[in-house]
Motif scaffolding. Structure first.
Motif, PDB file in Angstrom:
ATOM      1  N   THR A 100       0.851  -1.187   0.000  1.00 38.63           N
ATOM      2  CA  THR A 100       0.000   0.000   0.000  1.00 38.63           C
ATOM      3  C   THR A 100       0.883   1.232   0.000  1.00 38.63           C
ATOM      4  OG1 THR A 100      -0.099  -0.041   2.427  1.00 38.63           O
ATOM      5  CG2 THR A 100      -1.910  -1.091   1.235  1.00 38.63           C
ATOM      6  N   GLY A 130       2.669   4.554   1.101  1.00 39.02           N
ATOM      7  CA  GLY A 130       3.172   4.937   2.416  1.00 39.02           C
ATOM      8  C   GLY A 130       2.339   6.043   3.041  1.00 39.02           C
ATOM      9  N   GLN A 176      -4.557   1.605   6.775  1.00 40.03           N
ATOM     10  CA  GLN A 176      -4.009   1.453   5.423  1.00 40.03           C
ATOM     11  C   GLN A 176      -2.786   0.555   5.390  1.00 40.03           C
ATOM     12  OE1 GLN A 176      -3.323   5.162   3.277  1.00 40.03           O
ATOM     13  NE2 GLN A 176      -1.523   4.307   2.277  1.00 40.03           N
ATOM     14  N   ASN A 177      -1.899   0.714   6.351  1.00 41.86           N
ATOM     15  CA  ASN A 177      -0.596   0.056   6.262  1.00 41.86           C
ATOM     16  C   ASN A 177      -0.414  -1.150   7.169  1.00 41.86           C
ATOM     17  OD1 ASN A 177       0.286   3.300   5.755  1.00 41.86           O
ATOM     18  ND2 ASN A 177       1.019   1.782   4.300  1.00 41.86           N
ATOM     19  N   THR A 190       7.460  -3.538   2.795  1.00 39.36           N
ATOM     20  CA  THR A 190       7.495  -2.632   3.937  1.00 39.36           C
ATOM     21  C   THR A 190       8.489  -1.502   3.666  1.00 39.36           C
ATOM     22  OG1 THR A 190       9.088  -4.034   5.148  1.00 39.36           O
ATOM     23  CG2 THR A 190       6.735  -4.422   5.526  1.00 39.36           C
ATOM     24  N   SER A 234       5.391   5.650   9.232  1.00 37.91           N
ATOM     25  CA  SER A 234       5.953   4.479   8.560  1.00 37.91           C
ATOM     26  C   SER A 234       6.867   3.698   9.490  1.00 37.91           C
ATOM     27  CB  SER A 234       6.721   4.908   7.312  1.00 37.91           C
ATOM     28  OG  SER A 234       7.231   3.790   6.612  1.00 37.91           O
ATOM     29  N   ARG A 240       5.020   0.049  10.048  1.00 42.32           N
ATOM     30  CA  ARG A 240       5.645  -1.035   9.281  1.00 42.32           C
ATOM     31  C   ARG A 240       6.431  -1.982  10.190  1.00 42.32           C
ATOM     32  NH1 ARG A 240       4.532   0.018   4.015  1.00 42.32           N
ATOM     33  NH2 ARG A 240       4.608   2.156   3.230  1.00 42.32           N
TER      34      ARG A 240
END
Length: 268
Positions: A98, A100, A120-121, A148, A162, A166
């Motif tokens: 997806t 970032g 989302q992540n 990632t 992030s 991640r």
């Protein structure tokens, strides 16, 4: 850089690649199609997907299905996997990917922005795996690769969303890899470094605004930190991801593999 084709043993396997209308997802889709996999590509833009499908079919002759859906809502992942199974009867390979989350420091982001980034992540990865895994276990063959970031091993300044989220995907992937290994299902992560994509353009603009420099200066600053002294190309990440989806990588699981030109300074 042009990819050199090797037989990865995945001809006829069905691969779902999320976020594959551009950037790294597109590069992974290209690599898998070149190796003979049947392909399901996905994004929120049907127009972009149709253009990508035409290009991949022309270049490789692969069978390609298009699924336009948003993976942020909880039912988006189930919709994508169901469409893939309807089209090809199974899903052998799942690539989660997806865009970032926004750049910025901790105090730049509201509670709502954090919630959206987590959905989302992180949640999208969990939901995709939840939908695809039962079939893989039943058939006793599966490959899951999560895109990632190098930030899971060395946090990047100005990317707190992030860096944090991640890392959560990494913990999820490592844990589930142990749970499903006996079913011949592998779960790995690829960690792109500073790679020449649309995402990097946005990050360069954010760095330039934050630090009062030009976009070119932002690129130069990153390049100076990379031992290979250049940005990565999407196809270089695509090739590593395709290998992790292959028969040759059958004994590789629970790993996070950086494709970063040596940017990460740590030993592992």
């Amino acid at each position: 850089a042009q990819r050199k084709i090797m037989d990865l043993g995945i001809r006829g396997r069905v691969a779902v690649v999320a976020g594959s209308s551009q950037g790294l997802g597109r590069a992974i889709a290209d690599a898998l199609a070149a190796e003979g996999a049947d392909l399901v590509i996905n994004s929120r833009s049907r127009e972009k997907l149709m253009a990508v499908k035409s290009e991949i079919v022309e270049a490789t002759g692969a069978r390609v299905e298009v699924v336009e859906c948003d993976l942020t809502p909880a039912d988006g992942a189930a919709e994508l996997i169901a469409a893939a199974e309807s089209a090809f009867g199974k899903v052998d390979i799942l690539v989660t990917n997806t865009g970032g989350p926004p750049a910025g420091m901790f105090e730049d982001h509201s509670v709502e922005v954090w919630d959206e980034a987590i959905q989302q992540n992180f949640n999208s990865v969990v939901n995709l795996v939840r939908a695809a895994l039962p079939g893989m276990k039943t058939r006793r063959w599966g490959r899951i690769v999560n895109v990632t970031s190098v930030s899971v091993k060395q946090p990047v300044k100005g990317l707190i969303l992030s860096n944090a989220i991640r890392a959560g995907v990494t913990g999820f992937a490592k844990t589930i890899s142990n749970e499903v290994a006996e079913f011949n299902v592998t779960v790995n992560n690829v960690l792109p470094g500073f790679t020449r994509t649309e995402r990097l353009i946005h990050l360069a603009e954010a760095v330039a605004e934050r630090d009062g420099i030009t976009v070119d200066d932002a690129y130069a600053g990153w390049t100076e930190e990379i031992p290979m002294a250049r940005l990565g190309e999407p196809c270089e990440l695509g090739s590593v991801a395709a290998f992790l989806c292959s028969e040759h990588a059958s004994y590789v699981t629970g790993q996070s593999i950086a494709v970063d030109g040596g940017w990460i300074k740590g030993l592992i």
